[in-house]
Design a protein around this motif. Structure first.
Motif, mmCIF file in Angstrom:
data_model
loop_
_atom_site.group_PDB
_atom_site.id
_atom_site.type_symbol
_atom_site.label_atom_id
_atom_site.label_comp_id
_atom_site.label_asym_id
_atom_site.label_seq_id
_atom_site.Cartn_x
_atom_site.Cartn_y
_atom_site.Cartn_z
ATOM 1 N N UNK A 134 0.841 -1.191 0.000
ATOM 2 C CA UNK A 134 0.000 0.000 0.000
ATOM 3 C C UNK A 134 0.878 1.244 0.000
ATOM 4 N N UNK A 135 0.306 2.377 -0.417
ATOM 5 C CA UNK A 135 1.062 3.630 -0.468
ATOM 6 C C UNK A 135 0.307 4.768 0.212
ATOM 7 N N UNK A 136 1.048 5.734 0.689
ATOM 8 C CA UNK A 136 0.504 6.976 1.231
ATOM 9 C C UNK A 136 1.447 8.107 0.838
ATOM 10 N N UNK A 137 1.001 9.081 0.020
ATOM 11 C CA UNK A 137 -0.368 9.323 -0.440
ATOM 12 C C UNK A 137 -0.839 8.288 -1.466
ATOM 13 N N UNK A 138 -2.107 8.432 -1.876
ATOM 14 C CA UNK A 138 -2.689 7.496 -2.830
ATOM 15 C C UNK A 138 -2.074 7.641 -4.208
ATOM 16 N N UNK A 139 -2.195 6.576 -4.990
ATOM 17 C CA UNK A 139 -1.644 6.554 -6.341
ATOM 18 C C UNK A 139 -2.686 7.002 -7.365
ATOM 19 N N UNK A 140 -2.217 7.771 -8.358
ATOM 20 C CA UNK A 140 -3.059 8.115 -9.499
ATOM 21 C C UNK A 140 -2.846 7.115 -10.629
ATOM 22 N N UNK A 141 -1.577 6.750 -10.858
ATOM 23 C CA UNK A 141 -1.261 5.779 -11.911
ATOM 24 C C UNK A 141 0.114 5.179 -11.669
ATOM 25 N N UNK A 142 0.374 4.055 -12.370
ATOM 26 C CA UNK A 142 1.645 3.332 -12.240
ATOM 27 C C UNK A 142 2.053 2.834 -13.607
ATOM 28 N N UNK A 143 3.353 2.871 -13.890
ATOM 29 C CA UNK A 143 3.861 2.264 -15.118
ATOM 30 C C UNK A 143 5.147 1.518 -14.820
ATOM 31 N N UNK A 144 5.347 0.416 -15.535
ATOM 32 C CA UNK A 144 6.569 -0.381 -15.424
ATOM 33 C C UNK A 144 7.332 -0.231 -16.736
ATOM 34 N N UNK A 145 8.507 0.378 -16.680
ATOM 35 C CA UNK A 145 9.278 0.626 -17.902
ATOM 36 C C UNK A 145 10.208 -0.528 -18.254
ATOM 37 N N UNK A 146 10.545 -1.361 -17.279
ATOM 38 C CA UNK A 146 11.400 -2.533 -17.523
ATOM 39 C C UNK A 146 11.281 -3.452 -16.323
ATOM 40 N N UNK A 147 11.496 -4.760 -16.531
ATOM 41 C CA UNK A 147 11.727 -5.448 -17.804
ATOM 42 C C UNK A 147 10.413 -5.710 -18.540
ATOM 43 N N UNK A 148 10.530 -6.083 -19.798
ATOM 44 C CA UNK A 148 9.362 -6.379 -20.613
ATOM 45 C C UNK A 148 8.576 -7.550 -20.023
ATOM 46 N N UNK A 149 7.259 -7.424 -20.010
ATOM 47 C CA UNK A 149 6.402 -8.503 -19.528
ATOM 48 C C UNK A 149 5.830 -8.282 -18.147
ATOM 49 N N UNK A 150 6.492 -7.462 -17.332
ATOM 50 C CA UNK A 150 5.973 -7.167 -16.002
ATOM 51 C C UNK A 150 5.013 -5.989 -16.082
ATOM 52 N N UNK A 151 3.982 -6.012 -15.231
ATOM 53 C CA UNK A 151 3.007 -4.919 -15.227
ATOM 54 C C UNK A 151 2.457 -4.721 -13.821
ATOM 55 N N UNK A 152 1.716 -3.624 -13.646
ATOM 56 C CA UNK A 152 1.172 -3.267 -12.335
ATOM 57 C C UNK A 152 -0.345 -3.394 -12.335
ATOM 58 N N UNK A 153 -0.882 -3.719 -11.176
ATOM 59 C CA UNK A 153 -2.330 -3.765 -10.958
ATOM 60 C C UNK A 153 -2.644 -2.955 -9.699
ATOM 61 N N UNK A 154 -3.653 -2.097 -9.772
ATOM 62 C CA UNK A 154 -4.045 -1.288 -8.630
ATOM 63 C C UNK A 154 -5.353 -1.785 -8.028
ATOM 64 N N UNK A 155 -5.446 -1.636 -6.702
ATOM 65 C CA UNK A 155 -6.690 -1.874 -5.954
ATOM 66 C C UNK A 155 -7.253 -3.273 -6.182
ATOM 67 N N UNK A 156 -6.517 -4.247 -5.696
ATOM 68 C CA UNK A 156 -6.944 -5.636 -5.794
ATOM 69 C C UNK A 156 -6.807 -6.277 -4.412
ATOM 70 N N UNK A 157 -6.571 -7.582 -4.372
ATOM 71 C CA UNK A 157 -6.399 -8.279 -3.102
ATOM 72 C C UNK A 157 -5.537 -9.511 -3.310
ATOM 73 N N UNK A 158 -4.943 -9.993 -2.213
ATOM 74 C CA UNK A 158 -4.216 -11.251 -2.201
ATOM 75 C C UNK A 158 -5.124 -12.323 -1.596
ATOM 76 N N UNK A 159 -5.008 -13.575 -2.072
ATOM 77 C CA UNK A 159 -5.800 -14.670 -1.500
ATOM 78 C C UNK A 159 -5.218 -15.163 -0.179
ATOM 79 N N UNK A 160 -5.704 -16.314 0.280
ATOM 80 C CA UNK A 160 -5.144 -16.989 1.457
ATOM 81 C C UNK A 160 -5.324 -16.168 2.729
ATOM 82 N N UNK A 161 -6.391 -15.330 2.753
ATOM 83 C CA UNK A 161 -6.682 -14.540 3.937
ATOM 84 C C UNK A 161 -5.864 -13.275 4.092
ATOM 85 N N UNK A 162 -5.024 -12.942 3.083
ATOM 86 C CA UNK A 162 -4.181 -11.744 3.202
ATOM 87 C C UNK A 162 -5.038 -10.481 3.182
ATOM 88 N N UNK A 163 -5.948 -10.360 2.197
ATOM 89 C CA UNK A 163 -6.825 -9.195 2.130
ATOM 90 C C UNK A 163 -6.440 -8.215 1.038
#
Length: 246
Positions: A103-132
């Motif tokens: 998590x971040x403070x302050x809040x995020x407006x957007x995210x970009x991954x410039x390297x390496x190729x194939x990796x990307x970002x996802x905002x406002x989701x959750x982890x399984x296994x009870x993480x939240x």
């Protein structure tokens, strides 16, 4: 008391106070749950434990990330994030670090991954296994709208670390920025024998991250006080010059 000596001493004392203030802000403030980044070059390492089927403390299941603030341009902060699979090869024949998040403070407006190729970002989701819930995650494969993992991407046991170059655009006016709620997603978990009394084959899990070292100073100097110190420093230098001329 010699006026010249008094003026010079005052300037030196105030200069030392300013140096102390700058030093307090030039390093990340690290606690057991969070990291506050203040300036370019700030670096912090987070270690993750292992949790399978909501059972914490799984032996030998670990990961690590190192965050380094590399640039600041307005409300955009650039980070290098190095992800490592540090699981034990004597306990596990296969593990895969597929997602890391926080998590971040302050809040995020957007995210970009410039390297390496194939990796990307996802905002406002959750982890399984009870993480939240998790505000931001990075992954190499799987659904582009969640932090659940999936696919075959990530860093398998024995593979080299991966460094992501990311740009975080904040809604506020950083720095500082604070990261917390560190988490990792494990997949393809296959144990060599029994671990914690159970064998695993192709299992998945999560882990909680703990920043290394507690560098939080006993106090932080607020910005208005820094400005007052700066003004006092100028006054001290002015007095020093005046006494010298006299």
């Amino acid at each position: 008391m010699n006026a010249n000596y008094f003026g010079t001493g005052l300037a030196a004392l105030i200069g030392s106070a300013l140096l102390l203030a700058n030093t307090a802000y030039a390093t990340p403030v690290i606690t057991s749950t969070s990291v506050k980044f203040n300036a370019v070059g700030d670096t912090a390492t987070v270690k993750y434990d292992g949790n399978i089927d909501k059972t914490p403390g799984i032996l030998g299941l670990t990961a690590e990330t190192t965050f380094k603030l590399t640039g600041i341009s307005g409300n955009v902060l650039n980070f290098d994030i190095t992800i490592s699979n540090t699981s034990s090869s004597t306990l596990w024949s296969d593990t895969r670090v597929s997602v890391i998040g926080f998590n971040t403070d302050p809040n995020l407006a957007s995210v970009s991954v410039t390297a390496p190729t194939g990796w990307f970002a996802v905002q406002n989701s959750s982890f399984p296994n009870g993480f939240g819930n998790i505000e931001l995650c990075f992954k190499e494969d799987g659904g582009t709208n969640n932090c659940q993992g999936g696919g075959g991407g990530g860093i398998s046991l024995g593979e080299s670390s991966v460094t992501l170059n990311v740009a975080l655009t904040f809604t506020g006016n950083p720095p500082p920025v604070t990261f917390d709620n560190f988490g990792v997603r494990y997949q393809s978990l296959t144990s060599i024998g029994k671990i914690n009394g159970k064998s695993y084959k192709g299992a998945s899990g999560t882990g909680n991250g703990t920043p290394l070292g507690d560098s939080a100073p006993p106090f932080e100097i607020p910005e208005p006080v820094s400005l007052l110190l700066f003004g006092a420093g100028l006054l001290g230098l002015s007095l020093s010059r005046r006494f010298k001329l006299a």
